[in-house]
Design a protein around this motif. Structure first.
Motif, PDB file in Angstrom:
ATOM      1  N   ILE B 167       0.860  -1.191   0.000  1.00 36.32           N
ATOM      2  CA  ILE B 167       0.000   0.000   0.000  1.00 36.32           C
ATOM      3  C   ILE B 167       0.892   1.236   0.000  1.00 36.32           C
ATOM      4  O   ILE B 167       1.848   1.324   0.764  1.00 36.32           O
ATOM      5  CB  ILE B 167      -0.946  -0.025   1.222  1.00 36.32           C
ATOM      6  CG1 ILE B 167      -2.030  -1.084   0.986  1.00 36.32           C
ATOM      7  CG2 ILE B 167      -1.554   1.353   1.477  1.00 36.32           C
ATOM      8  CD1 ILE B 167      -2.979  -1.288   2.158  1.00 36.32           C
ATOM      9  N   PHE B 168       0.593   2.171  -0.888  1.00 43.63           N
ATOM     10  CA  PHE B 168       1.445   3.355  -1.048  1.00 43.63           C
ATOM     11  C   PHE B 168       0.653   4.656  -0.991  1.00 43.63           C
ATOM     12  O   PHE B 168       1.214   5.744  -1.163  1.00 43.63           O
ATOM     13  CB  PHE B 168       2.185   3.274  -2.388  1.00 43.63           C
ATOM     14  CG  PHE B 168       1.246   3.132  -3.556  1.00 43.63           C
ATOM     15  CD1 PHE B 168       0.743   4.251  -4.193  1.00 43.63           C
ATOM     16  CD2 PHE B 168       0.827   1.878  -3.978  1.00 43.63           C
ATOM     17  CE1 PHE B 168      -0.150   4.121  -5.243  1.00 43.63           C
ATOM     18  CE2 PHE B 168      -0.075   1.738  -5.030  1.00 43.63           C
ATOM     19  CZ  PHE B 168      -0.555   2.869  -5.665  1.00 43.63           C
ATOM     20  N   GLY B 169      -0.656   4.560  -0.769  1.00 39.68           N
ATOM     21  CA  GLY B 169      -1.492   5.748  -0.720  1.00 39.68           C
ATOM     22  C   GLY B 169      -2.828   5.398  -0.097  1.00 39.68           C
ATOM     23  O   GLY B 169      -3.092   4.234   0.230  1.00 39.68           O
ATOM     24  N   ALA B 170      -3.675   6.404   0.055  1.00 44.46           N
ATOM     25  CA  ALA B 170      -4.981   6.179   0.667  1.00 44.46           C
ATOM     26  C   ALA B 170      -6.038   7.007  -0.064  1.00 44.46           C
ATOM     27  O   ALA B 170      -5.722   8.093  -0.552  1.00 44.46           O
ATOM     28  CB  ALA B 170      -4.957   6.566   2.147  1.00 44.46           C
ATOM     29  N   PRO B 171      -7.268   6.495  -0.138  1.00 42.82           N
ATOM     30  CA  PRO B 171      -7.685   5.205   0.384  1.00 42.82           C
ATOM     31  C   PRO B 171      -7.196   4.055  -0.500  1.00 42.82           C
ATOM     32  O   PRO B 171      -6.978   4.223  -1.692  1.00 42.82           O
ATOM     33  CB  PRO B 171      -9.219   5.299   0.315  1.00 42.82           C
ATOM     34  CG  PRO B 171      -9.484   6.153  -0.881  1.00 42.82           C
ATOM     35  CD  PRO B 171      -8.390   7.196  -0.823  1.00 42.82           C
ATOM     36  N   SER B 172      -7.026   2.899   0.129  1.00 44.42           N
ATOM     37  CA  SER B 172      -6.745   1.678  -0.612  1.00 44.42           C
ATOM     38  C   SER B 172      -7.753   0.616  -0.189  1.00 44.42           C
ATOM     39  O   SER B 172      -8.291   0.673   0.920  1.00 44.42           O
ATOM     40  CB  SER B 172      -5.326   1.188  -0.334  1.00 44.42           C
ATOM     41  OG  SER B 172      -4.370   2.047  -0.924  1.00 44.42           O
ATOM     42  N   PHE B 173      -7.994  -0.305  -1.082  1.00 43.04           N
ATOM     43  CA  PHE B 173      -8.923  -1.398  -0.805  1.00 43.04           C
ATOM     44  C   PHE B 173      -8.233  -2.713  -1.139  1.00 43.04           C
ATOM     45  O   PHE B 173      -7.595  -2.827  -2.189  1.00 43.04           O
ATOM     46  CB  PHE B 173     -10.192  -1.272  -1.664  1.00 43.04           C
ATOM     47  CG  PHE B 173     -10.790   0.107  -1.648  1.00 43.04           C
ATOM     48  CD1 PHE B 173     -11.619   0.517  -0.614  1.00 43.04           C
ATOM     49  CD2 PHE B 173     -10.513   1.016  -2.663  1.00 43.04           C
ATOM     50  CE1 PHE B 173     -12.158   1.803  -0.591  1.00 43.04           C
ATOM     51  CE2 PHE B 173     -11.032   2.304  -2.649  1.00 43.04           C
ATOM     52  CZ  PHE B 173     -11.859   2.691  -1.612  1.00 43.04           C
ATOM     53  N   TYR B 174      -8.337  -3.656  -0.232  1.00 44.21           N
ATOM     54  CA  TYR B 174      -7.871  -5.002  -0.547  1.00 44.21           C
ATOM     55  C   TYR B 174      -9.076  -5.928  -0.618  1.00 44.21           C
ATOM     56  O   TYR B 174      -9.922  -5.932   0.290  1.00 44.21           O
ATOM     57  CB  TYR B 174      -6.908  -5.525   0.531  1.00 44.21           C
ATOM     58  CG  TYR B 174      -5.472  -5.586   0.051  1.00 44.21           C
ATOM     59  CD1 TYR B 174      -5.102  -6.497  -0.937  1.00 44.21           C
ATOM     60  CD2 TYR B 174      -4.498  -4.738   0.568  1.00 44.21           C
ATOM     61  CE1 TYR B 174      -3.790  -6.559  -1.384  1.00 44.21           C
ATOM     62  CE2 TYR B 174      -3.196  -4.791   0.121  1.00 44.21           C
ATOM     63  CZ  TYR B 174      -2.849  -5.710  -0.861  1.00 44.21           C
ATOM     64  OH  TYR B 174      -1.550  -5.759  -1.317  1.00 44.21           O
ATOM     65  N   VAL B 175      -9.152  -6.690  -1.694  1.00 45.67           N
ATOM     66  CA  VAL B 175     -10.173  -7.725  -1.831  1.00 45.67           C
ATOM     67  C   VAL B 175      -9.391  -9.013  -2.037  1.00 45.67           C
ATOM     68  O   VAL B 175      -8.816  -9.224  -3.105  1.00 45.67           O
ATOM     69  CB  VAL B 175     -11.103  -7.452  -3.024  1.00 45.67           C
ATOM     70  CG1 VAL B 175     -12.133  -8.562  -3.144  1.00 45.67           C
ATOM     71  CG2 VAL B 175     -11.792  -6.099  -2.871  1.00 45.67           C
ATOM     72  N   GLY B 176      -9.324  -9.855  -1.005  1.00 42.56           N
ATOM     73  CA  GLY B 176      -8.417 -11.001  -1.059  1.00 42.56           C
ATOM     74  C   GLY B 176      -7.002 -10.466  -1.246  1.00 42.56           C
ATOM     75  O   GLY B 176      -6.556  -9.620  -0.475  1.00 42.56           O
ATOM     76  N   SER B 177      -6.330 -10.910  -2.303  1.00 42.13           N
ATOM     77  CA  SER B 177      -4.955 -10.443  -2.529  1.00 42.13           C
ATOM     78  C   SER B 177      -4.885  -9.331  -3.561  1.00 42.13           C
ATOM     79  O   SER B 177      -3.802  -8.974  -4.034  1.00 42.13           O
ATOM     80  CB  SER B 177      -4.088 -11.618  -2.988  1.00 42.13           C
ATOM     81  OG  SER B 177      -4.602 -12.135  -4.202  1.00 42.13           O
ATOM     82  N   GLU B 178      -6.053  -8.793  -3.944  1.00 46.47           N
ATOM     83  CA  GLU B 178      -6.084  -7.777  -5.013  1.00 46.47           C
ATOM     84  C   GLU B 178      -6.187  -6.379  -4.417  1.00 46.47           C
ATOM     85  O   GLU B 178      -7.102  -6.073  -3.647  1.00 46.47           O
ATOM     86  CB  GLU B 178      -7.288  -8.055  -5.930  1.00 46.47           C
ATOM     87  CG  GLU B 178      -7.215  -7.362  -7.282  1.00 46.47           C
ATOM     88  CD  GLU B 178      -6.305  -8.066  -8.284  1.00 46.47           C
ATOM     89  OE1 GLU B 178      -5.740  -9.134  -7.944  1.00 46.47           O
ATOM     90  OE2 GLU B 178      -6.154  -7.546  -9.408  1.00 46.47           O
ATOM     91  N   LEU B 179      -5.240  -5.523  -4.823  1.00 46.75           N
ATOM     92  CA  LEU B 179      -5.179  -4.158  -4.307  1.00 46.75           C
ATOM     93  C   LEU B 179      -5.830  -3.170  -5.275  1.00 46.75           C
ATOM     94  O   LEU B 179      -5.635  -3.260  -6.487  1.00 46.75           O
ATOM     95  CB  LEU B 179      -3.712  -3.756  -4.089  1.00 46.75           C
ATOM     96  CG  LEU B 179      -3.410  -2.313  -3.654  1.00 46.75           C
ATOM     97  CD1 LEU B 179      -4.026  -1.992  -2.295  1.00 46.75           C
ATOM     98  CD2 LEU B 179      -1.895  -2.076  -3.633  1.00 46.75           C
ATOM     99  N   PHE B 180      -6.597  -2.246  -4.701  1.00 45.25           N
ATOM    100  CA  PHE B 180      -7.193  -1.151  -5.469  1.00 45.25           C
ATOM    101  C   PHE B 180      -6.852   0.142  -4.759  1.00 45.25           C
ATOM    102  O   PHE B 180      -6.973   0.218  -3.537  1.00 45.25           O
ATOM    103  CB  PHE B 180      -8.717  -1.314  -5.547  1.00 45.25           C
ATOM    104  CG  PHE B 180      -9.163  -2.569  -6.229  1.00 45.25           C
ATOM    105  CD1 PHE B 180      -9.504  -2.555  -7.580  1.00 45.25           C
ATOM    106  CD2 PHE B 180      -9.214  -3.774  -5.539  1.00 45.25           C
ATOM    107  CE1 PHE B 180      -9.900  -3.718  -8.220  1.00 45.25           C
ATOM    108  CE2 PHE B 180      -9.605  -4.940  -6.174  1.00 45.25           C
ATOM    109  CZ  PHE B 180      -9.952  -4.918  -7.513  1.00 45.25           C
ATOM    110  N   TRP B 181      -6.471   1.154  -5.506  1.00 46.98           N
ATOM    111  CA  TRP B 181      -6.056   2.422  -4.891  1.00 46.98           C
ATOM    112  C   TRP B 181      -6.935   3.563  -5.364  1.00 46.98           C
ATOM    113  O   TRP B 181      -7.117   3.745  -6.569  1.00 46.98           O
ATOM    114  CB  TRP B 181      -4.597   2.718  -5.255  1.00 46.98           C
ATOM    115  CG  TRP B 181      -4.137   4.077  -4.837  1.00 46.98           C
ATOM    116  CD1 TRP B 181      -4.237   4.620  -3.586  1.00 46.98           C
ATOM    117  CD2 TRP B 181      -3.515   5.074  -5.660  1.00 46.98           C
ATOM    118  NE1 TRP B 181      -3.705   5.892  -3.583  1.00 46.98           N
ATOM    119  CE2 TRP B 181      -3.256   6.191  -4.836  1.00 46.98           C
ATOM    120  CE3 TRP B 181      -3.142   5.135  -7.006  1.00 46.98           C
ATOM    121  CZ2 TRP B 181      -2.652   7.351  -5.311  1.00 46.98           C
ATOM    122  CZ3 TRP B 181      -2.535   6.281  -7.481  1.00 46.98           C
ATOM    123  CH2 TRP B 181      -2.285   7.370  -6.638  1.00 46.98           C
ATOM    124  N   GLY B 182      -7.434   4.307  -4.398  1.00 47.88           N
ATOM    125  CA  GLY B 182      -8.129   5.550  -4.729  1.00 47.88           C
ATOM    126  C   GLY B 182      -9.636   5.461  -4.634  1.00 47.88           C
ATOM    127  O   GLY B 182     -10.236   4.427  -4.927  1.00 47.88           O
TER     128      GLY B 182
END
Lengths: 198, 198
Positions: B167-182
């Motif tokens: 994670i390098f910023g916020a907001p971030s979302f994790y769904v299982g092992s998948e990262l989403f940013w913003g």
């Protein structure tokens, strides 16, 4: 109504924006002003000598996954380039020098496909010339004009204009005096143009 | 199905995400794991001792305009905080220590409103205590627990986990092992949870 499309041929998120801007704009009777610039010069001004996606590895790793998802979601072919960022100088000079030519929109898309679908070296005339030929441009004339001092100066000035107008990344969109940043903002920018009747 | 919501109370784009995540998640039968962390520590690891929006003024100037547009588009009150970034340490410790409490979602929203609507100092107990009171929490118990070594350690460990998971910023979302940013990726993350049945 029109929208200024500020893009860099090496920029990953400029790829999906470039591939879809014509249809989104046409659907809303908005015309496009094609404004390539050199994002590397913008990063240099910010004190970085490389893409932030290379400077900050976590951000870079995420970006490649995000790009793959975006392209998959929009049925756009995508292959991570072996070299990132590529050198888009030649293609940017061509585009700046001939920004009003009727073949520009298609040329822009072909160069982005060369970079992000076919993994070709877009700094090479051997890649750019077939793109020009495919869109019906006068290849030898364009290639000759693209390396004149005038063409080089045009691109430098356009890049300076980007910086002086507060552009800090690509793709960016200007609608009148309103700045929008990122492929995610294309629809909002177009809506702004329609509502403000710009 | 669940989504991890990684947020920082000082983070501008976390504000619209926090205000709408509950309804978006509930519409899709996705539950939320509330995971506050300290974005400042992440930026420190990247070699920055301030928000990138302060380090890069053009980016910061754009962000404030973009925030105003986003909030206006979604009928969310917004007032640019006099201090940016604010210190969200106390609120983050409360949230980490009581992350499963039924009052957490509402408390999160009240703290964000204090920061980005009412321009209050969220580092102050005099701002946080009324938020706790308004959601029916045991104010003195929570305030006492929030400053224990255990609570401090929990937040430090959560921040370390954010960094170690990329994670390098916020907001971030994790769904299982998948990262989403913003904030822009909230809907995509929820869709991922639904499709992957995570």
């Amino acid at each position: 109504m029109n929208i200024e499309f500020w893009f860099d041929y090496a920029s990953t998120y400029s790829y999906p924006a470039a591939m879809r801007i014509e249809s989104v704009a046409a659907d809303n009777n908005v015309s496009i002003v094609w404004r390539p610039f050199l994002l590397g010069a913008v990063f240099n001004k910010q004190g970085m000598n490389d893409s932030p996606f290379n400077v900050y590895p976590a951000k870079g790793e995420y970006m490649w996954k995000d790009m793959a998802r975006i392209c998959s979601d929009s049925n756009l072919p995508f292959s991570r380039p072996k070299t990132f960022p590529q050198h888009g100088l030649l293609a940017a000079r061509v585009t700046t020098r001939f920004s009003d030519a009727p073949w520009i929109p298609k040329f822009v898309r072909l160069v982005y496909s060369a970079n992000f679908e076919h993994n070709q070296d877009i700094s090479s005339p051997s890649v750019i010339e077939p793109c020009l030929s495919a869109v019906g441009a006068d290849v030898s004339l364009v290639m000759r004009e693209a390396v004149t001092e005038e063409a080089k100066l045009m691109l430098r000035e356009q890049t300076e204009e980007a910086i002086s107008r507060g552009i800090f990344g690509a793709p960016s969109f200007y609608v009148g005096s309103e700045l929008f940043w990122g492929n995610d903002r294309l629809e909002r920018a177009i809506k702004w143009a329609v509502e403000a009747n710009i």
